[in-house]
Design a protein around this motif. Sequence first.
Motif, PDB file in Angstrom:
ATOM      1  N   ASP A 279      -1.782   3.918   8.192  1.00  0.00           N
ATOM      2  CA  ASP A 279      -2.421   2.891   7.533  1.00  0.00           C
ATOM      3  C   ASP A 279      -2.744   1.835   8.577  1.00  0.00           C
ATOM      4  O   ASP A 279      -2.033   1.299   9.361  1.00  0.00           O
ATOM      5  N   ASP A 280      -4.025   1.259   8.576  1.00  0.00           N
ATOM      6  CA  ASP A 280      -4.622   0.311   9.333  1.00  0.00           C
ATOM      7  C   ASP A 280      -3.977  -0.977   8.717  1.00  0.00           C
ATOM      8  O   ASP A 280      -4.223  -2.081   9.298  1.00  0.00           O
ATOM      9  N   SER A 281      -3.446  -1.183   7.773  1.00  0.00           N
ATOM     10  CA  SER A 281      -3.015  -2.336   7.246  1.00  0.00           C
ATOM     11  C   SER A 281      -1.774  -2.931   7.760  1.00  0.00           C
ATOM     12  O   SER A 281      -0.930  -2.433   8.407  1.00  0.00           O
ATOM     13  N   SER A 282      -1.583  -4.152   7.716  1.00  0.00           N
ATOM     14  CA  SER A 282      -0.234  -4.992   8.463  1.00  0.00           C
ATOM     15  C   SER A 282       0.272  -5.899   7.579  1.00  0.00           C
ATOM     16  O   SER A 282       0.308  -7.004   7.401  1.00  0.00           O
ATOM     17  N   PRO A 292       4.761  -7.468   0.039  1.00  0.00           N
ATOM     18  CA  PRO A 292       3.561  -7.121   0.623  1.00  0.00           C
ATOM     19  C   PRO A 292       3.841  -5.562   0.950  1.00  0.00           C
ATOM     20  O   PRO A 292       2.562  -4.576   0.744  1.00  0.00           O
ATOM     21  N   ILE A 293       4.890  -5.251   1.547  1.00  0.00           N
ATOM     22  CA  ILE A 293       5.077  -3.578   1.688  1.00  0.00           C
ATOM     23  C   ILE A 293       4.794  -2.672   0.526  1.00  0.00           C
ATOM     24  O   ILE A 293       4.141  -1.589   0.245  1.00  0.00           O
ATOM     25  N   GLY A 300      -2.459   0.802  -2.170  1.00  0.00           N
ATOM     26  CA  GLY A 300      -3.194   0.603  -1.031  1.00  0.00           C
ATOM     27  C   GLY A 300      -4.104   1.671  -1.083  1.00  0.00           C
ATOM     28  O   GLY A 300      -4.569   2.287  -2.024  1.00  0.00           O
ATOM     29  N   ASP A 301      -4.798   1.802   0.345  1.00  0.00           N
ATOM     30  CA  ASP A 301      -6.034   2.696   0.488  1.00  0.00           C
ATOM     31  C   ASP A 301      -5.606   3.989   0.218  1.00  0.00           C
ATOM     32  O   ASP A 301      -4.810   4.837   0.728  1.00  0.00           O
ATOM     33  N   PRO A 302      -6.567   4.477  -0.978  1.00  0.00           N
ATOM     34  CA  PRO A 302      -6.321   5.717  -1.792  1.00  0.00           C
ATOM     35  C   PRO A 302      -7.044   6.800  -0.831  1.00  0.00           C
ATOM     36  O   PRO A 302      -6.385   8.011  -1.153  1.00  0.00           O
ATOM     37  N   THR A 320       5.655  -1.085  10.418  1.00  0.00           N
ATOM     38  CA  THR A 320       6.656  -1.305   9.388  1.00  0.00           C
ATOM     39  C   THR A 320       6.168   0.049   8.459  1.00  0.00           C
ATOM     40  O   THR A 320       5.434   0.735   8.773  1.00  0.00           O
ATOM     41  N   PHE A 321       7.192   0.576   7.589  1.00  0.00           N
ATOM     42  CA  PHE A 321       6.929   1.620   6.921  1.00  0.00           C
ATOM     43  C   PHE A 321       7.133   1.396   5.288  1.00  0.00           C
ATOM     44  O   PHE A 321       7.574   0.531   4.732  1.00  0.00           O
ATOM     45  N   GLY A 322       6.504   2.396   4.683  1.00  0.00           N
ATOM     46  CA  GLY A 322       6.325   2.412   3.240  1.00  0.00           C
ATOM     47  C   GLY A 322       6.455   3.877   2.654  1.00  0.00           C
ATOM     48  O   GLY A 322       6.403   4.614   3.688  1.00  0.00           O
TER      49      GLY A 322
END
Length: 346
Positions: A279-282, A292-293, A300-302, A320-322
Motif C-alpha cells: 500500500d502506498d499510503s502512510s 489512521p491504520i 483503504g484502496d480496494p 507500518t502494518f495492517g
Amino acid sequence: MENQVFESSEERTFQYQSSLPSLPVPALDESLKKYLDAVKPFLNHKEYQRTEDIVKKFEHGIGKVLHHKLLERAKVKKNWLEEWWLNVAYLDARIPTQIYYNFGGPGPYLEHYWPPKEGTQIERGCIAIWHTLKYWELIRTEKVIVHRYGNMPLDMSQFRMIFCTCKIPGIPRDSLSNYFRTESEGECPSHLIVLCRGRVFAFDAVHEGHILSPPEIFRQLAYIQKRCHNEPDGPGLAALTSGERTQWAEIREYLTNLDPKNLSLLEKIQSSLFVISLDDSSPNGTPEDYTPITKLSLTGDPTIRWGDKSYNCIIFSNGTFGSNCDTFVADLSPCKRLLGQDLTLI
C-alpha cells in the motif's frame, strides 16, 4: 484458557478433533427463561406479562416440536448450529461483506522497534511475512499446542481456516473454499499473492521444501514493487470483492466464461496462503492512536484488498502494518520461481 503457541512433540494440533463432544442442544425451558430475562428490562409490566403468555404457549406448542427436531439433528451432526450460522450470518449476505463484515486493524505494529519510516516497506514486510509463514508451517506440521479449558481440549478446526481459504461469490449464496492440508493429509498450496497498484502477482513461498528466507522474500517484493512503479497501474480487479455480492458473482461468472485461463488465475488467488497488499499510503499511527491504520486497513484502496481472503497482510509505505480479514475465520524453474509471476486476467 491457554492461548500460547508452542511446539509440542507430545500431541498434534488436530489429534482430538474426532473425539471432541458434540455441541449440546440447550434445554427448551432454559432457553426460554434466558429470553425472558433478556427482554424484561425493555418492557413494562403489561408488555412483559403478554410476552410471558406468548412464551408459555410456544413452549407447550410449536416450540416442543421444533426442539425435538433440533435433538434429532444433533444426533447426526457434531455441531447442529454451525451450518446454519455460517450460511445465515455470512454466506447469505448480499451487502458488500468487505465493508460491513470484515475485520481489521494494526499489526504487527511494533512502535518502539519499528516506528513509521518511509522506505522501510519491503525491508520490514519480508520479516513480518516470514514470521507468518513460520506460523503456517507450525499449523501444517501440527505443532501448535492444543488449546484447553482447564484439562479439556478445545476445537482447533478454525486454525485450518487461517491460510489457503477464500470465500467465493455465488447466487443466491456464497461458498467457502479451503485448500489447506496438514503434512499428513498431503500437498498444500504454498504460494502467496501480492497486490500492488491494481496488479496481482504470485510467487511460491517454499523452495525445495524450505520456506523462503527474509532476504529471498525481500527480492520477490522488491521485484514486484519495481515493476509496478515503472509500469502503468493494473485494472484493480480486487476492487470487485468489495462490491455487492450478487453483482460480484455475476462478474466472476462472466470472467470465467470469457476465457478458461481466468478461472485458473482466480483459483490461484483463492488457494493462496494469504494476500500481501503493498500500500502506498502512510498512516501515522502511534501507541496512543491506532485510528489512521485501522481506518486505512478497513476502508483503504480496494484495488489492493482481496476482501474474500481469510487474511490480507497490508504493508504501508512507511513500514507500518495492517490487516483485513474475512470474518468467517475467527489458506517452474528455480530462477523463475524466485520472481513474482504477473497474473493478468483477460
